[in-house]
Structures are given as structure tokens and as C-alpha cells.
Write a protein that holds these residues in place. Structure first.
Motif, PDB file in Angstrom:
ATOM      1  N   ARG A 186     -60.770  37.480  -3.065  1.00 33.10           N
ATOM      2  CA  ARG A 186     -59.895  36.400  -2.378  1.00 33.10           C
ATOM      3  C   ARG A 186     -60.648  34.768  -2.428  1.00 33.10           C
ATOM      4  O   ARG A 186     -61.708  34.571  -2.227  1.00 33.10           O
ATOM      5  CB  ARG A 186     -59.970  37.193  -1.094  1.00 33.10           C
ATOM      6  CG  ARG A 186     -59.190  36.231  -0.023  1.00 33.10           C
ATOM      7  CD  ARG A 186     -59.325  36.760   1.540  1.00 33.10           C
ATOM      8  NE  ARG A 186     -58.021  36.413   2.197  1.00 33.10           N
ATOM      9  CZ  ARG A 186     -57.873  36.929   3.503  1.00 33.10           C
ATOM     10  NH1 ARG A 186     -58.576  37.803   3.910  1.00 33.10           N
ATOM     11  NH2 ARG A 186     -56.651  36.506   4.026  1.00 33.10           N
ATOM     12  N   GLN A 227     -50.153  42.576   3.777  1.00 33.35           N
ATOM     13  CA  GLN A 227     -49.695  41.273   4.137  1.00 33.35           C
ATOM     14  C   GLN A 227     -48.544  41.303   4.710  1.00 33.35           C
ATOM     15  O   GLN A 227     -47.940  40.054   5.224  1.00 33.35           O
ATOM     16  CB  GLN A 227     -49.533  40.389   2.802  1.00 33.35           C
ATOM     17  CG  GLN A 227     -50.923  40.241   1.988  1.00 33.35           C
ATOM     18  CD  GLN A 227     -51.051  41.463   0.940  1.00 33.35           C
ATOM     19  OE1 GLN A 227     -50.608  42.572   0.995  1.00 33.35           O
ATOM     20  NE2 GLN A 227     -51.712  41.179  -0.075  1.00 33.35           N
ATOM     21  N   SER A 256     -52.392  34.682  -4.098  1.00 32.64           N
ATOM     22  CA  SER A 256     -51.327  34.372  -3.097  1.00 32.64           C
ATOM     23  C   SER A 256     -49.968  33.922  -3.495  1.00 32.64           C
ATOM     24  O   SER A 256     -49.314  33.113  -3.274  1.00 32.64           O
ATOM     25  CB  SER A 256     -51.946  32.914  -2.398  1.00 32.64           C
ATOM     26  OG  SER A 256     -53.302  33.180  -2.017  1.00 32.64           O
ATOM     27  N   GLN A 259     -53.280  36.150   8.398  1.00 28.74           N
ATOM     28  CA  GLN A 259     -53.729  35.674   7.100  1.00 28.74           C
ATOM     29  C   GLN A 259     -54.981  34.916   7.213  1.00 28.74           C
ATOM     30  O   GLN A 259     -55.967  34.871   6.688  1.00 28.74           O
ATOM     31  CB  GLN A 259     -52.951  35.392   6.164  1.00 28.74           C
ATOM     32  CG  GLN A 259     -51.715  36.295   5.738  1.00 28.74           C
ATOM     33  CD  GLN A 259     -52.515  37.554   4.896  1.00 28.74           C
ATOM     34  OE1 GLN A 259     -53.366  37.408   4.056  1.00 28.74           O
ATOM     35  NE2 GLN A 259     -52.301  38.879   5.362  1.00 28.74           N
ATOM     36  N   GLY A 302     -52.249  33.560   1.435  1.00 27.87           N
ATOM     37  CA  GLY A 302     -52.927  34.918   1.671  1.00 27.87           C
ATOM     38  C   GLY A 302     -54.544  34.482   1.572  1.00 27.87           C
ATOM     39  O   GLY A 302     -55.429  34.952   2.107  1.00 27.87           O
ATOM     40  N   GLN A 340     -53.432  44.497   9.951  1.00 28.05           N
ATOM     41  CA  GLN A 340     -52.797  44.332   8.775  1.00 28.05           C
ATOM     42  C   GLN A 340     -52.422  45.443   7.820  1.00 28.05           C
ATOM     43  O   GLN A 340     -51.582  46.021   7.659  1.00 28.05           O
ATOM     44  CB  GLN A 340     -53.588  42.888   8.157  1.00 28.05           C
ATOM     45  CG  GLN A 340     -53.298  41.786   8.900  1.00 28.05           C
ATOM     46  CD  GLN A 340     -54.126  40.597   8.570  1.00 28.05           C
ATOM     47  OE1 GLN A 340     -54.174  40.477   7.091  1.00 28.05           O
ATOM     48  NE2 GLN A 340     -54.335  39.467   9.202  1.00 28.05           N
ATOM     49  N   CYS A 358     -59.565  42.515   7.586  1.00 23.27           N
ATOM     50  CA  CYS A 358     -58.152  42.026   7.273  1.00 23.27           C
ATOM     51  C   CYS A 358     -58.077  41.027   8.626  1.00 23.27           C
ATOM     52  O   CYS A 358     -57.514  39.925   8.175  1.00 23.27           O
ATOM     53  CB  CYS A 358     -56.975  42.960   7.457  1.00 23.27           C
ATOM     54  SG  CYS A 358     -56.894  44.029   5.969  1.00 23.27           S
TER      55      CYS A 358
END
Lengths: 321, 811, 162
Positions: free
Chosen positions: B364, B495, B535, B685, B750, C103, C141
Motif C-alpha cells: 500500500r 474496498q 488505487s 479507506q 485506496g 472492510q 483495514c
């Protein structure tokens, strides 16, 4: 991460459990399992037999007397923590238990199991050592008491023999002239501490007569130091911390360097000594409330399982450090 | 476009199954007797030659069905795993074998594969395999890799896998000509995605139809499908890959194929049984992938206002033992480092280095946290050198709102120009200063100091290229029941795609939100797709779904217009019913779907009812030449280049004067991801990203010893934060500068929350400490209390600072 | 040498199940793989993450740190048992839905069981109490913000029903 195979015994009684242990040198006792089972899952331990004592009768009633707290093998940490009677007789036990892992672990984990596991990073071995308590163990040959200062032999190593079951631990009561304190610093809430300390201070009036500090996560075994304190001024406390440091040999790991540990030991020594002194003074004037009582539910809302039970144990004299 | 659901905080449809314990993650597939379970023998050594493997003690074990080492693999299965993203600069790319051949290069590398009746027996078997090793010296850490006294791969000189340089202008000349210069050395350590569900794969071979079905916890179903087909020598059409519910990805699951993603299907075909591999936590630490480890050197020249005239950055990227994912992470660092700024000239060069540690693939943020940290520490250093406000120095360097599109003059990770599409950085900064109370902070600091407390504030800005290509596709199918089935090929890891995509479809098509069912990551439903990373899901699949739904709508209106004998322009679709505005005449979408498919046979009430309408012109074919039966829409979205989201974070921290513990007093986020489809999900997020950022800045690291053993490969010692480590509140403000690059005006959201964390905490902790420890600046992240304590000792308080501290700490 | 199997009866969500497993079968695996109750998730198998938390006689317990053979004398509640008899979501589940408290959903069952027990013992939590209640469960998350909101909302919903 699955355990290796083992034979499983659910004994009918203590004698049966002891026989099962004696019959297999690779056997281990399973109580709460909160320290043992992770080791099994990682195959860092592979006992050939597990003797699950959870079904044994009469091993879960905590006995509280004026002399102290007798915690049997199956008393869960959560229940001991929740007991106001325990906290009244020996407040250090509750202060330390509140730092043991998380509530869910305490629901299953036992006080005695934690002592036998003998992790120098754990809270309860340090408490037993500081208070000068003992462990009562049984084998087919009979029972014996292991004083705290003979219990912890090395990292994760106790002097409980493989064929013995620790049936109870005894934590002496807090004396009328004594106060206690506990503090630890952990990276995450609920983790093993980077450094932790407990103090037991004895006073006469506003004068300190004896003071001990015990440390967790500093040395290989829980370490108790008589800090020879006679005054709680800043200089005296700092000197006491230095004396303690002289007795400690902090080691570094991924969470804290040896120097940082030493520094924390110094900081915590001062904190717990001052707090324990204040605690002793407050008790002396009779104004000491339950140290956990005012907190937002430290007990997870559990009802006191021991209630206000009268002292069923009677007086047993215990040696002090 | 009517926007009924776009922008609404719509509750998630997928939650129903998750909350009832009815989610279906890979390990929930094929539960029960009959399924066989795999376990893998992994190297205990970081670097060794394998001289012998003895599986004799395993072969006759009860319940063991198969034991493989490299020698058992043939054809493409015996080749090294694919290098997924080749790049001309990656001159020495190396990938592992599905099972190690002759040599292992990190602790955890797969050596042997066992299939047994259950995982317990499979682990027993793994424990009985005897491997003889010739130990080789391990290369651990960037310093050791650069020193190159020892090599990870004998045929990679200097341990250098790649060297890549980009320059816009003449940075070194610009620095030389600048009135002020400074240099910085900045380090970031390794961390990892660490989803709560590890990797996992289930495969079933159906010999009757010659078809392989693979369920795998991946971020790219189509990628795994292609890999399985190629390595098992099957036609693509024989392999279906289904990505069920995924318990978090955060980047690590974009890498593929993992050894087990090939070995499990191969074993399923050989044994004729369903085979499952579920990675355990220790395996995830040592056998998946990490990220973040980089060392940077910055030279910068700037003017009296703090404007950067020349910026020259050199950095070294630790990519571990192998490079299956190419140079994506360091390329992103090297380009996204620029953030919202426009230096007069910029040069960046990196070397990507081999070490005997777990390989690196994106986590990420993917290289952006490092880039942001380097740029923002540089901004802080300039501000400190000039005695200026840190926010002011940043503002002096911003690209201005009227300068978009803004070309940074570099090539981005997708091979396209690094050209920002839109943004308003001054507006973001104004919002952030307001949100965190930037201008009030000096007074707060004084007040705290009077109480003996140390506080500091930091801020950091980033720009994030999101929604990278090449494409995603979507298929929208209106069933005769009126239900709408939507498929897109990229995968979902929590998500809320099923919800936001349904919002888009309901808006376009005019159907009811509840009637939309979204399927992601199933190659049977959408065989053309790329994956979920960078993302990109909302931008790419969202846009494709919007386009596909628009096609379905157009067709629905055309058919309805014929049936209702009205003009398309007079029709509207509301709640799944097409009607002629201002009249009673209407037809529901399900009936339109019936009419779209000329039938000979009436098979239910809907088709009987539909026969009252005339289907087409008797003089023409029932299905026109340019038409297809069925009420469906299919389309693909393939943008010219990425869209650039942006944001700014600020944090107020407190550092304990005694224990050096760091706590968070306030965390503020201003975030611009263009138009928001579902603000609830976007905020979720951000919350998650910020928490992961805090984790990376203050808690998490991969601690290797010199021999290449990972010392903290458990949740006990790898410190993922609990709720107790995360502030109770994250203050969030949004700015919406729509992207001109896609029909919805959206940008990705994201990863954003995690990007500025290292930068913002380094800034704030330095700010808290500097009054007491002059010269103390955080240059290595993450920062732990133990390290802060060490820094304090290396920057002892001057007598002046000591006095002022004593003064401030009076009780 | 094949492993000895034990015949057990586990009472899960009010239903008694007979099964035959080796002693080393973790309770988490027995629930998931032998009884098909896959709502209980396994995230670390060393007791830290909390995804596998189930209720034993109402008390949250890590099912990865217990053997099925040791769970014979208790009532086990898993996430599947939190849904109301009529199929509607229980208060805690409903609150997590409303507050976007999940999530990817993998850690969620452990939070739901933990919070269910927590609210029984502590029906009107403050925000600090709510945080304490979930302090032993990891989520990768959500960043926990919405989980804490969910706990508070669940208390409201449960109170509304009382």
C-alpha cells in the motif's frame, strides 16, 4: 502452524493426572494453554502427552485470608483480577494482572500456569518474586512448596519437575505497614513489557524501613532488589535506582536496546518506589481505596466471582523476602 | 447523468454475508473430508547451496499423497517463475523457482511441497524431510548489499539488479548555482502489507471436461490464470480462476504466481483430488513479500524563499532475493517524490539491490511513502535552515491551480508521462492548517511546556498517481427478472466494490440498487482484466462499468421505445421501469430484457406476457446485423495516463521527556480524490490507511539479524497496532478537483492514507524534540521510543536548552 | 502408526455435534473444517490477532489456543450464532453494518463475538470502554475508528430493544 501429535489424558482426579505425568517423561500439563499452545502450534514444543487438568475438581476456588491469597491451578487470571477480596488483601496482584495480555487471554489463562511458564517478561512471576510467595506442587511422591526465589531457574525455565503439577500459588498479604506499586512500559497495550517494575515499601510513620523493587523484562529471570531506601526524596530515589541498576544486567532485543532498558528500569524504579511509599502512607492512615476501583471497568464488567467469601483457608504463616 | 446514489453514504451490500459468518474466503472453499492439504518445506537459512534432499522418511507416511522437490518438476514448471514487469533498466532480473533448485536465497524460500490428508499430517511430513546445506554468507541490508563483499547471486556483480536515472533540467548545475544548498541522508526500513488473511489457493481438476478451477487469494485473477495455463501447459480456456472474498491484500497479493499457485493446481491434476494450501502466519512473514526498505541521499539548492531550484536524489532500494515485480516500487519513489512541487530541475538515480531477504513487491503506497518522506524532510530542512515556517516553504514550491495539466518531465511507472491532471494544492494547505490548528500551535506548545510536556507538529503533502492502465472491462447484464448482473475482472479485498459499482449502475441504468449484483475477480465472468493495485479499481472498473451500463441503458431505451411506440427522448427509467414521461405507458426492464432476445418458446410468465408486444419488424431479421440478443452492455476503459490524487496530513505528537514514548494528540487529513462515489467508504479507506501509516511510522519493521533470520516473524513481535495505538479521532476534510480523464471525474483513494505518515511523524517528532535537543532530526523511520532515546543521547541538551527545559518542566 | 482419534460432542450455537478428531485438532479447525462453521477465521494461530475468538459459556476465548478435545463441557457460540432466530442481524452485527465497522471482513467475526460478550457485561460503555472492549483484536483495514463507533451504536441498538 499445527501442533505435532501427542497423547491426550483427561484425568479423573489429581492422582490420575500425576500418574499420567509420571508415566511419560515427555508429558506436559495443559491448564489455560495461553502460553503453551502457541509454542505447540509453532512446534517450538512437542510434548508426547498432554494432561489436561481443566476438568479436575476443586482447583478453581481462590482462597483469600488475612495471610494472603492462595490461587489454585485452574483459577483464571480474569477471575482473580475481578476479585475485590484479592485486591484488598494483596493489591499488587490486581495491579499486575490488569497488564497481563488482553481480557480474552485472561479469560482462559491461569495465574499458576503463568508462574510455571516462568517467562521473565511476564508480570506474575515478578509479583510472586517480589512478594516472596511460593508455589505448591504435587507429584506421586507428595507435595512440596517452592519458594519464589527458588522457582525461576532461567529463561522460560522453572524448577517445577516434569512429573509435578503446580496445584496452587500463594501470594502473601500486604502488611499493614506496607505499600505496593506496579508500572510497565510496553510498545503496544497488552504486550510483554519492554520493562516493568513492582515495588514493595514498608514504612514506620513517614519513614521507609525496607523497600524492594522487582523487575520484569530486564533480566533472564524476575529479579528482586533490596534497594536499601530510607527516604523518598529525589536524590535518595535516584540513588536507589542506581543501586538497583548495579544488580541488573539488561539485555537488548528488537523492541528496546540494553541501554534503553536500563534507562527505563531507572525511571520505573523511581516511579514505583514513590507510588508504593504513597500507597503505604495512605494505608497507614486508612484512607486507601481500591486502586483499580476508580478506573473505567478494568475488569471487563465481570461480577466478582469470589464475592465476599469468608476466609476459608485460615492463617498460614508465610516467610517474607 | 442523473446522480441519485453517486456521492451518497450507501451502506455496503457485501456486509450481510461478512456479518453472518458467511463470507467465503479461500480457506472456506472445499471444506470437509476429501480435500487434501499442502504444506511447504522452507529454507531455514538465508543463503545456502542445497547438496541433498532426502524425502525417504515421508514417502510411506500414512495420509501423505505426494512429495515434490525441484527434481520432480518438468517442463515450464521447472523454469524460474516469471519476471512479471520487465524494464530495460532491470539488467539483472532474477526470480525464484517454484521449488528451489540447488540454492536458496532467503529464509522461507520454498524447497519441497507435500500434500496430505490434512495440514497437520502435511506439517508432520515436512518436518521429516532431510535437507543438507552448504551454508553461504548472507547479504543483509542495504549497506552490505552496496559493499558487495559477498554476492547474493554469483552472476550479479555488485548485487545491483538495476540502475535507473531520470533527469528534468540540469539539477546539478542548478544546485551549484543556488544561493543555499544542503544535503540529507534518509532511511526507511522494511515493513509489510500483513493482511489478516494470508495467501491461499485451492484447485480442482475436472478430468471429464478437462478443466481446472483455481480459487486463490489474489489481487489479479487473470494474471494467475495466465500463469497457471502457461506453466501447466493448458489452454487459457481450460483454466478458470475465481477470487472469492479476500481478507486484505494491501499489495502483497498482486505478486503472482506464488509457487503454491502453480503447485496446488499441478497436484490437483496429478492426484485427481481437490488440493488446498493455506499459508500460515509465520509463512506469511518469511515467504510472501515485504516493502519500504530504502536509503536516500539528497542534494538540494534553494533560494531565500525556500524555492527549490535544483534537487538531486540518489537512493538504494533493497529488493530482497528476487525481482518478480520489476522496478515498480523504486520507479514510483523516484517519480512521486516530487509531490505537489515543481523544482527548477530534478535528477534522480536509484540502484535496486539484491539481499538474502524476502523479496519486495508493492505494499500500500508502493514507494510513495518513501518518496514523500524524502521530499518532505527536505522541505523541513530548508525551512529550518532559513528559519521559515514549514508550511510557507511548501507553499512557495506548489504547482499552482492554473498550471494543470502539469508535466513533471519524467516517465511514470506505467511508461507514460508524469503529467498531473488536476489539483488545488494551495486550497488543500489552507484547509489543513485550519483543520489541525497550525497557526495556534505555538501557543499550545507554550502551554504544554508550562506543564512539563513536549509537543510537536508536523505536516506532509503528497501527490499520488492512481488509476493506472492499461485497462479494465465490465459486463452489465439485465436478466429477464429485472435483476442486473455486473461483472468486472479486477478483484476485491474489502474496498466495497460491490456497493460502489452497484451505485454507479443503478444511477446510469435507472434500476433499483438492490437489484444489482456485482461479481469481481472471476475469469468465467470477465476474462479480460488487469488487477487491483495502485488505487485503480474505482477509476478503471468504475469507469468501465459506467460505460457498460450506459450501453445497456441505450439498448433498453431503444427496445422500450419500439415496444411503447414512443421516442427514446421521451423515456425515463426509474426503479427498473421504463416509462413515457407524462403518461401511464411503461415497461419494466425485465420485460425489455425478454424482448431483447427474440424467442421461439415461451418459457415463463414474463415471456408469455411479452408476446403481446410485437418483436421487431417482420420485414427484417429478428436480430439486426449490428445488434446482439440480450439486454447487455460491455465496455472497456483504457485511459491515456494516470490520474493524480493528492492530499496533506498533519499530526500533533507528544514525546515523553523521560521514557521517549511517542503519543498522538491530533491527526488531520485533507484529501482530494476527485469526486467521491461513496464518502463513507472513502473515509473508511483513509482511516485504514492512516492507521497503517501510523503502524509503519511508529511500530512496524522487519528486524533481520546479520545471518538473515527474521527476528520478529510473529504478531507478538511485529507490532501491528491494536485500537489502543491508534488515535480515537482522525479529522478529515475533503477537496474535490474532478479528474478530466474519466467520465466520473474520480481519482483513486485506496492507498492515500498511508503515504505521508513517515514524513509527517518524522517532522512532528523532530519538532517536539528540537527545543530540548538541538540538532536532533529524525532521519530514519520508523522511530521507536528506544531509538528516540538513543537520538536524545546523541544530541545532548545544551546548557541553554537544559535551563529552558528545567524552567518549563516546573511542576 | 496412525493417530488416536477421540469421540467428542461439541455444543455450538445451541446444537450438539458429534465428531471424531485427533487430540491435537485445534478448536478453530474443528469448528471450521469438521463442522463447516467457517465464519470463525484463523489469522495467526498464536493467539494475538483475535480473528478466531468464540464465546465459551459466554466468555470470549481464542479458539486457536484450545484443542477441540478440551471444549466438550461448554456452550460454544460462533459468529454464526449471533444472528437472530428470525434471520435478522443481531444488534452488534447491525451496528457494524451501519457504522462501516468492517472492510475485508476477515477479522470481523472475532470483533462481533468479543463485543457481544463485552456489551452483555457492560451495556452502556463510554468511548474508552468501547476501545477497551476491542483492545485485544487486530484489524488491518479499518483503523478501528468505525469499529469503536460500532460498539457504541450496538449499545444503543441493544438498549433500544431492551
Amino acid at each position: 502452524m499445527k501442533p505435532a501429535p501427542f497423547a491426550f489424558v483427561r484425568p479423573q482426579g489429581l492422582q490420575h493426572a500425576l500418574e499420567a505425568l509420571a508415566a511419560d517423561e515427555g508429558a506436559k500439563v495443559l491448564a489455560g494453554g495461553q502460553s503453551l499452545v502457541p509454542l505447540l502450534n509453532m512446534r517450538l514444543a512437542a510434548p508426547t502427552t498432554l494432561v489436561d487438568i481443566n476438568g479436575l475438581p476443586a482447583l478453581d476456588e481462590v482462597l483469600v485470608s488475612d495471610e494472603g491469597v492462595e490461587v489454585p491451578a485452574l483459577a483464571r487470571q480474569a477471575d482473580v483480577l475481578a476479585s475485590t477480596a484479592v485486591r484488598r488483601v494483596q493489591p499488587l496482584l490486581g495491579l499486575a494482572l490488569a497488564h497481563v495480555a488482553h481480557a480474552t487471554i485472561r479469560n482462559r489463562g491461569t495465574v499458576v500456569g503463568s508462574l510455571v511458564h516462568a517467562d521473565a517478561a511476564a508480570e506474575l512471576p515478578m509479583v510472586l518474586a517480589l512478594l516472596g510467595g511460593h508455589l505448591r506442587v504435587a507429584s506421586t511422591a507428595g507435595t512440596r512448596e517452592i519458594p519464589a526465589d527458588e522457582l525461576f531457574a532461567g529463561p522460560l525455565e522453572s524448577t517445577v519437575r516434569h512429573d509435578e503439577i503446580a496445584v496452587s500459588a500463594f501470594f502473601p498479604a500486604l502488611g499493614a505497614d506496607e505499600g505496593v506499586a506496579f508500572a510497565e512500559l510496553a510498545r503496544r497495550h497488552g504486550d510483554y513489557a519492554m520493562c516493568g517494575a513492582g515495588a514493595l515499601v514498608r514504612v514506620e510513620g513517614d519513614r521507609v524501613t525496607r523497600a524492594w523493587v522487582a523487575y520484569l523484562s530486564v533480566c533472564d529471570v524476575p529479579t528482586v532488589v533490596d534497594v536499601e531506601l530510607d527516604d523518598v526524596g529525589a536524590e535518595a530515589l535516584a540513588a536507589a535506582a542506581e543501586r538497583a541498576l548495579g544488580r541488573l544486567d539488561p539485555v537488548g532485543d528488537v523492541h528496546a536496546s540494553a541501554d534503553y532498558r536500563a534507562h527505563l528500569a531507572r525511571v520505573l524504579t523511581v516511579r514505583v518506589l514513590r507510588e508504593a511509599y504513597d500507597d503505604a502512607r495512605a494505608r497507614a492512615v486508612g484512607g486507601r481505596a481500591d486502586p483499580l476501583g476508580g478506573r473505567a471497568d478494568p475488569l471487563g464488567g465481570r461480577a466478582d466471582p469470589l464475592g465476599g467469601r469468608a476466609d476459608p483457608l485460615g492463617g498460614r504463616a508465610e516467610s517474607r523476602p | 447523468m442523473t446522480t441519485k446514489l453517486f456521492g451518497q453514504k450507501v451502506q455496503r451490500t457485501e456486509d450481510q454475508r461478512f456479518l453472518r459468518g458467511q463470507g467465503r474466503y479461500v480457506d472456506d472453499i472445499a471444506v470437509g473430508v476429501g480435500t487434501l492439504h499442502a504444506a511447504v518445506l522452507r529454507s531455514p537459512h538465508a543463503h545456502a547451496r542445497i547438496t541433498d534432499i532426502d524425502v525417504g522418511a515421508v514417502l510411506d507416511l500414512d495420509g501423505v499423497h505426494l512429495v515434490w522437490t525441484h527434481d520432480d518438476l518438468t517442463g515450464p514448471m521447472a523454469d524460474p517463475l516469471p519476471l512479471l514487469i520487465p524494464h530495460p533498466a532491470l539488467t539483472h532480473g532474477r526470480t525464484q523457482f517454484a521449488l528451489a533448485k540447488d540454492e536458496v536465497n532467503h529464509v522461507g524460500e520454498a524447497i519441497a511441497f507435500v500434500v496430505a490428508d490434512d495440514r497437520y499430517l502435511a506439517e508432520d511430513a515436512v518436518g521429516r524431510i532431510r535437507v543438507t546445506y552448504d551454508l553461504l554468507p548472507a547479504v543483509v541490508g542495504i549497506d552490505a548489499a552496496r559493499a558487495a563483499d559477498r554476492l547474493v547471486h554469483d552472476d550479479v556483480p555488485g548485487n545491483v539488479g538495476a540502475r535507473l536515472e531520470q533527469e528534468n533540467g540540469d539539477a546539478r548545475a542548478a544546485i551549484a548555482a543556488s544561493p543555499h544548498t544542503l544535503s540529507l541522508d534518509l532511511t526507511v526500513e522494511r515493513s509489510a502489507s500483513m493482511p489478516l488473511e494470508g495467501r491461499g489457493t485451492v484447485a480442482r481438476w475436472d478430468p471429464d471436461v478437462g478443466r481446472m478451477t483455481v480459487w486463490t487469494s489474489t489481487q489479479t485473477s487473470t494474471g494467475v490464470r495466465a500463469a497457471v495455463a502457461a506453466r501447466l501447459e493448458l489452454d487459457l480456456g481450460q483454466v478458470d480462476v475465481v477470487t472469492p472474498d479476500v481478507g486484505g491484500g494491501f499489495g502483497v497479493k498482486i505478486n503472482h504466481p506464488w509457487p503454491e499457485e502453480l503447485l496446488v493446481p499441478l497436484a490437483a491434476r496429478q492426484l485427481g483430488r481437490t488440493v488446498k494450501f493455506t499459508e500460515d502466519r509465520r509463512e506469511h512473514f518469511i515467504s510472501s513479500a515485504h516493502e519500504r526498505g530504502q536509503v536516500h541521499h539528497v542534494e538540494v539548492g534553494y533560494d531565500d524563499d525556500g524555492r527549490v531550484l535544483g534537487l538531486d536524489v540518489e537512493f538504494w532500494h533493497d529488493h530482497g532475493a528476487y525481482t518478480p515485480y520489476g522496478l515498480i516500487v523504486p520507479i514510483i519513489t523516484s517519480t512521486q517524490l516530487l509531490g505537489p512541487y515543481k523544482p527548477g530541475a530534478y535528477r534522480v538515480v536509484f540502484e535496486s539491490l539484491y539481499t538474502n531477504t524476502v523479496m519486495v513487491t508493492p505494499y500500500r503506497g508502493a514507494g510513495r511513502p518513501q518518496g514523500c518522506y524524502v521530499m518532505e524532510r527536505t522541505m523541513d530542512a530548508i525551512a529550518a535552515a532559513l528559519g521559515k515556517d514549514r508550511a510557507e516553504v511548501r507553499a512557495a514550491n506548489f504547482i499552482q491551480p492554473d498550471e494543470f495539466p502539469f508535466d513533471q518531465g519524467l516517465v511514470f511507472q506505467d511508461g507514460r508521462e508524469l503529467e498531473y491532471d488536476s489539483g488545488d494544492y494551495p486550497a488543500s494547505l489552507a484547509k489543513l492548517k485550519e483543520l489541525v490548528g497550525w497557526d495556534d500551535f505555538p501557543a499550545f506548545r507554550e502551554e504544554m511546556a508550562r506543564q512539563g510536556r513536549r509537543v510537536g507538529i508536523g505536516l506532509a503533502c503528497y501527490v499520488e498517481g492512481t488509476g493506472v492502465g492499461p485497462y479494465e472491462g465490465a459486463h452489465v447484464h439485465v436478466e429477464t427478472s429485472g435483476k442486473v448482473k455486473v461483472a468486472t475482472g479486477l478483484t476485491t479485498q474489502g474496498q466495497g466494490h460491490a456497493t460502489v459499482f452497484a451505485q454507479l449502475v443503478a444511477d446510469v441504468l435507472g434500476c433499483r440498487f438492490e437489484d444489482v449484483e456485482v461479481v469481481t475477480g472471476d475469469t468465467r465472468r470477465m476474462p479480460y482484466a488487469v488487477g487491483t493495485f495502485a488505487s485503480r479499481a474505482a477509476v478503471m472498473s468504475g469507469s468501465a462499468i459506467h460505460l457498460a451500463a450506459t450501453r445497456a441503458r441505450e439498448k433498453a431505451l431503444r427496445i422500450a421505445a419500439e415496444a411503447l411506440e414512443a421516442s427514446v427522448d421521451d423515456l425515463e427509467i426509474v426503479d427498473g421501469v421504463v416509462s413515457v414521461r407524462g403518461t401511464e405507458a411503461s415497461i419494466d426492464l425485465g420485460t425489455v430484457a425478454v424482448l431483447s432476445n427474440p424467442l421461439r418458446y415461451a418459457f415463463d410468465e414474463a415471456s408469455k406476457a411479452a408476446t403481446q408486444f410485437s418483436v421487431g419488424d417482420p420485414g427484417k431479421p429478428p436480430v439486426a446485423e449490428d445488434d446482439e440478443p440480450g439486454l447487455e452492455g460491455r465496455d472497456f476503459y483504457s485511459p491515456e495516463r494516470s490520474t493524480f490524487a493528492s492530499g496533506m496530513h498533519a499530526v500533533i505528537v507528544e514525546t515523553d521527556p523521560e521514557t521517549a514514548e511517542i503519543s498522538i494528540l491530533k491527526y488531520a487529513v485533507v484529501h482530494d480524490c476527485g469526486r467521491l462515489i461513496n464518502p463513507m467508504i472513502v473515509e473508511g479507506q483513509i482511516h485504514g490507511g492512516v492507521a497503517q501509516g501510523i503502524a509503519g511510522a511508529l511500530y512496524e519493521r522487519m528486524a533481520y539479524d546479520d545471518s538473515g533470520q527474521l527476528l520478529n516473524a510473529s504478531f507478538m513481535d511485529f507490532l501491528m497496532p491494536y485500537v489502543t495505538e491508534i488515535p480515537a479521532r482522525i479529522d478529515i476534510d475533503h477537496l474535490e478537483t474532478p479528474s478530466p480523464l474519466n467520465p466520473l471525474g474520480i481519482k483513486g483513494a485506496g492507498e492515500a492514507g498511508v503515504i505521508p505518515s513517515a514524513a509527517v511523524f518524522a517532522s512532528a517528532v523532530s519538532d517536539a524534540e528540537q527545543p530540548y535537543h538541538p540538532g536532533l532530526a529524525i532521519t530514519a523511520m520508523p522511530i521507536s521510543p528506544s531509538e528516540l532515546f538513543d537520538l536524545r543521547r546523541r544530541h545532548p541538551a545544551t546548557p541553554v536548552a537544559q535551563r529552558s527545559r528545567d524552567h518549563e518542566e516546573r511542576p | 502408526m496412525s493417530e488416536q482419534l477421540h469421540d467428542l460432542r461439541l455444543t455450538v450455537n445451541g446444537v450438539a455435534h458429534a465428531l471424531r478428531v485427533p487430540a491435537r485438532r485445534l478448536l478453530s479447525d474443528a469448528l471450521r473444517h469438521d463442522l463447516g462453521l467457517t465464519g470463525t477465521h484463523v489469522g495467526c494461530e498464536h493467539g494475538v490477532c483475535g480473528a478466531c475468538t468464540v464465546l465459551l459459556d459466554g466468555l470470549p476465548t481464542r479458539s486457536c489456543l484450545m484443542f477441540a478435545v478440551s471444549a466438550v463441557d461448554v456452550d460454544i457460540t460462533t459468529v454464526e450464532g449471533l444472528t437472530e432466530a428470525d434471520g435478522t442481524l443481531g444488534a452488534v452485527q447491525q451496528a457494524f453494518l451501519e457504522c462501516h465497522g468492517l472492510q475485508c471482513g476477515f477479522c470481523t467475526p472475532g470483533f462481533l463475538t468479543t463485543v457481544t460478550a463485552g456489551l452483555r457485561q457492560h451495556p452502556t460503555p463510554t468511548e474508552d470502554d468501547a476501545r477497551d472492549m476491542v483492545a485485544g483484536n487486530l484489524c488491518r483495514c479499518t483503523g478501528y475508528t468505525n469499529i469503536v463507533r460500532s460498539v457504541l451504536r450496538a449499545a444503543e441498538l441493544a438498549g433500544g430493544e431492551a
